[in-house]
Design a protein around this motif. Sequence first.
Motif, PDB file in Angstrom:
ATOM      1  N   LEU A  49      -6.839  13.710  -3.645  1.00 16.57           N
ATOM      2  CA  LEU A  49      -6.310  13.979  -2.313  1.00 16.57           C
ATOM      3  C   LEU A  49      -6.987  13.078  -1.263  1.00 16.57           C
ATOM      4  CD1 LEU A  49      -6.028  17.892  -2.429  1.00 16.57           C
ATOM      5  CD2 LEU A  49      -4.162  16.204  -2.430  1.00 16.57           C
ATOM      6  N   SER A  50      -8.276  12.885  -1.488  1.00 11.07           N
ATOM      7  CA  SER A  50      -9.004  12.005  -0.569  1.00 11.07           C
ATOM      8  C   SER A  50      -8.455  10.560  -0.646  1.00 11.07           C
ATOM      9  CB  SER A  50     -10.496  12.037  -0.916  1.00 11.07           C
ATOM     10  OG  SER A  50     -11.215  11.150  -0.083  1.00 11.07           O
ATOM     11  N   GLU A  51      -8.164  10.115  -1.890  1.00  7.09           N
ATOM     12  CA  GLU A  51      -7.624   8.752  -2.077  1.00  7.09           C
ATOM     13  C   GLU A  51      -6.247   8.621  -1.416  1.00  7.09           C
ATOM     14  OE1 GLU A  51      -6.667   5.575  -5.681  1.00  7.09           O
ATOM     15  OE2 GLU A  51      -7.222   7.650  -6.153  1.00  7.09           O
ATOM     16  N   ALA A  72       3.222   7.532  -6.513  1.00  8.34           N
ATOM     17  CA  ALA A  72       2.538   7.775  -7.791  1.00  8.34           C
ATOM     18  C   ALA A  72       1.253   8.585  -7.569  1.00  8.34           C
ATOM     19  CB  ALA A  72       2.208   6.447  -8.469  1.00  8.34           C
ATOM     20  N   MET A  73       0.519   8.262  -6.491  1.00  6.73           N
ATOM     21  CA  MET A  73      -0.718   8.983  -6.196  1.00  6.73           C
ATOM     22  C   MET A  73      -0.426  10.452  -5.864  1.00  6.73           C
ATOM     23  SD  MET A  73      -2.638   6.073  -3.917  1.00  6.73           S
ATOM     24  CE  MET A  73      -4.099   7.078  -3.620  1.00  6.73           C
ATOM     25  N   VAL A  74       0.643  10.696  -5.099  1.00  8.63           N
ATOM     26  CA  VAL A  74       0.999  12.067  -4.733  1.00  8.63           C
ATOM     27  C   VAL A  74       1.391  12.861  -5.990  1.00  8.63           C
ATOM     28  CG1 VAL A  74       2.702  13.476  -3.522  1.00  8.63           C
ATOM     29  CG2 VAL A  74       1.630  11.528  -2.373  1.00  8.63           C
ATOM     30  N   THR A  94       0.853  -1.209   0.000  1.00 10.16           N
ATOM     31  CA  THR A  94       0.000   0.000   0.000  1.00 10.16           C
ATOM     32  C   THR A  94       0.873   1.238   0.000  1.00 10.16           C
ATOM     33  OG1 THR A  94      -1.688  -1.210   1.225  1.00 10.16           O
ATOM     34  CG2 THR A  94      -1.862   1.202   1.218  1.00 10.16           C
ATOM     35  N   ARG A  95       1.934   1.266   0.818  1.00 12.99           N
ATOM     36  CA  ARG A  95       2.826   2.419   0.890  1.00 12.99           C
ATOM     37  C   ARG A  95       3.491   2.676  -0.459  1.00 12.99           C
ATOM     38  NH1 ARG A  95       6.051   0.578   4.290  1.00 12.99           N
ATOM     39  NH2 ARG A  95       4.907   1.196   6.162  1.00 12.99           N
ATOM     40  N   GLU A  96       3.763   1.617  -1.178  1.00 12.45           N
ATOM     41  CA  GLU A  96       4.421   1.766  -2.467  1.00 12.45           C
ATOM     42  C   GLU A  96       3.522   2.467  -3.505  1.00 12.45           C
ATOM     43  OE1 GLU A  96       5.499  -2.222  -3.356  1.00 12.45           O
ATOM     44  OE2 GLU A  96       7.373  -2.171  -2.210  1.00 12.45           O
ATOM     45  N   ALA A 142      -5.206  10.346   1.116  1.00 12.59           N
ATOM     46  CA  ALA A 142      -5.417  10.338   2.569  1.00 12.59           C
ATOM     47  C   ALA A 142      -5.870   8.962   3.054  1.00 12.59           C
ATOM     48  CB  ALA A 142      -6.440  11.415   2.944  1.00 12.59           C
ATOM     49  N   GLU A 143      -6.799   8.369   2.295  1.00 17.85           N
ATOM     50  CA  GLU A 143      -7.287   7.053   2.673  1.00 17.85           C
ATOM     51  C   GLU A 143      -6.165   6.006   2.607  1.00 17.85           C
ATOM     52  OE1 GLU A 143     -10.157   6.115   3.913  1.00 17.85           O
ATOM     53  OE2 GLU A 143     -10.776   8.223   3.950  1.00 17.85           O
ATOM     54  N   THR A 144      -5.323   6.154   1.583  1.00 19.83           N
ATOM     55  CA  THR A 144      -4.203   5.211   1.450  1.00 19.83           C
ATOM     56  C   THR A 144      -3.245   5.335   2.633  1.00 19.83           C
ATOM     57  OG1 THR A 144      -4.386   5.252  -0.970  1.00 19.83           O
ATOM     58  CG2 THR A 144      -2.290   4.480  -0.033  1.00 19.83           C
ATOM     59  N   ARG A 145      -2.991   6.629   3.016  1.00 18.05           N
ATOM     60  CA  ARG A 145      -2.110   6.834   4.165  1.00 18.05           C
ATOM     61  C   ARG A 145      -2.724   6.220   5.428  1.00 18.05           C
ATOM     62  NH1 ARG A 145       2.053  10.095   2.906  1.00 18.05           N
ATOM     63  NH2 ARG A 145       1.804  11.580   1.165  1.00 18.05           N
TER      64      ARG A 145
END
Length: 669
Positions: free
Chosen positions: A588-590, A546-548, A540-542, A592-595
Amino acid sequence: MKFSRFLTSGALGLTFLAAPVALAAPADEAAKKVTFDDDVKPIFRQHCLTCHNQSDKRGGLAIDSYGALLEGGGSGEVVWDDGDIDASRLWQLVNHDDTPAMPPDQPKIPAKQLATLKAWIAGGILENSGSKAKKKKKNSLAFVAPSSGKPEGPPPMPTTLPQKVPVVSDRAAAVTAIGVSPWAPLIAVAGQKQISLYHGETAELLGVLPFEEGIAQSLRFSRDGRFLIAGGGEHSVLGIAAVYDIENGSRVATVGDELDVVFDADCNDNMSKIALGGPQKMLRIFDATDGTLLFDLKKHTDWIYAVAFSPDGVLVASADRAGGLVVWEAATGRQFLDLTDHKGAVNSISWRDDSNVLASASDDGTVKLWDMIQGKAVKSINVGGGPVNAVRFDHKGQLVTASRDHRVRLFDASGNKIKEFPAMSEAVLEAAITHDSSRVVYGDWTGKVQLTTIADPPVPTPLAANPPPAAERLKAVEATLASIQTKLKPLAAAQQAAKAKFDAAEKQFKDAQAAQAAAIAAVMQSEEKEASLRQQSKQTREKLPAMVTKSRDQHDAVIAARLGLGESSDAAQMEAVANVEAQLAAQLSEVAETRRAVIELTKQADAEKVASGDLIAKIKPAEEMALQKRDALLDAQNEHRQAKLAHDAVAAQMSEQDRKKEALAEAVQ
């Protein structure tokens, strides 16, 4: 009885004139040759030549010249050039190893002169300083026992033997014969019209073989130990040789129909021939399969006391009351050797396992060892204590002797005495060594038979030459059975209790093993879960970089859209900007949820690690408990095993006594 004849033999051979003065030997005697001319003849001149010269050949022997000495006397040669000191007739007489001892009725000649004679004989009986000694021959007494004759598998032992005692008497008669199996702990003892078989280690009476013809005068086992050959009968009436199967006690053959008792009988190596001899002075050899007479050998001039085939079956020896000892070819009946050194009755003979050496025991007080290849005596053992009644070899080449001085003696393969057993109350008539050379068995004139360990201290065990009747032994067995039954009940209860304890300990151990296994499985499961959570967290961290990056690009798009809108209030443009801003908000929401998911997975993995540690802490106590239960199980198992062994041993005794009871009850009926 063959041993009831006590004969006096006249002195034969050398006679010496004793003298008190010894000749001085040269100082360098050990370094030079010992010769007849320089060293031996002076000794003969001092002690011997008065009686043994060309003018007065006592015993047919002259020794005043080297040539005359080599010719020998009326009894044959007295020295040989092979360096064998033990075989030298001259040495046997002057060293008082044999009779007649020389000088007659005198002490030995001085020790220094004896040493010179010994060195001369050992050096090859050189005539003078120019003589050369021949290469010494192999020592015939050097012996390595062969293993031939031993049956494959367990050695034969009795299984079911007759138990009835043919003759019951108040006391045993003189022991006429004792035999030992060559491969098994089995001893045969002759009695009146019966032969008793004993276990050679426990001294237990295994059974009684009937010998209806009279008294067995000899007992010899076949080469493989499967058969017992008994020679005997009744004096002046009948003589036979009987062959018994030692496993069931059945008589498988009866050979001969002598007009007088048979003193000795033996079979050859393959049980095809049986030889016997007795007061009729003839050695008779029969076909063992049909009893036909093969040879009727007429050489002996007096009663034949001893008969024995060589272990390889090639030769057969016979000995008589007049001192005669003859070796024959077993296949042809032709004379092979006529051995004449004994000066008294030859009472017993025995072959060494390799068939190369024959031992003979005589009334002259000696046991002689005869080399069949050289055809002469290679050793004369002065047993001591008068006439020797019996001699037997064992598998090691050792010899046991029985003498009229009440003594039994043990000699090594070279004829050196290694042990003398405590005296019996009367003359010892028979002696033998058990198959494993651990015990000797012997019997005397009073009928006493004793089984004694060879190791120190000797432990004697009596054997009954005259066993009690079956009815008496049945009562003893019944009493033993009652005693065993009394012992068996508590042993059975102890075995059951030990079995219950063992079963409970086994269950507890299995439960502890299961608990230990469950603890280990829980730890493994927890560790696997933690690893899975950390792997999910990592994966998940990986995704975040890319999302950022995507959200930053979208943020740039929002800024560009806003700049392009400016102060415009165009609804379409404003809708486009709103869409771009909505996409950014979603991205941004995605992120945040990933974090948050990474944080949660990490928390769960950390929690699982703590839980795994708690589970690991529980493994050691479970392991220790399993070890405790295992030790308890082993103790219970050992206790149960011991209880079972004790029970089974007594149960086996009971079974054996039941078998004896059944056999004895049948014998009583």
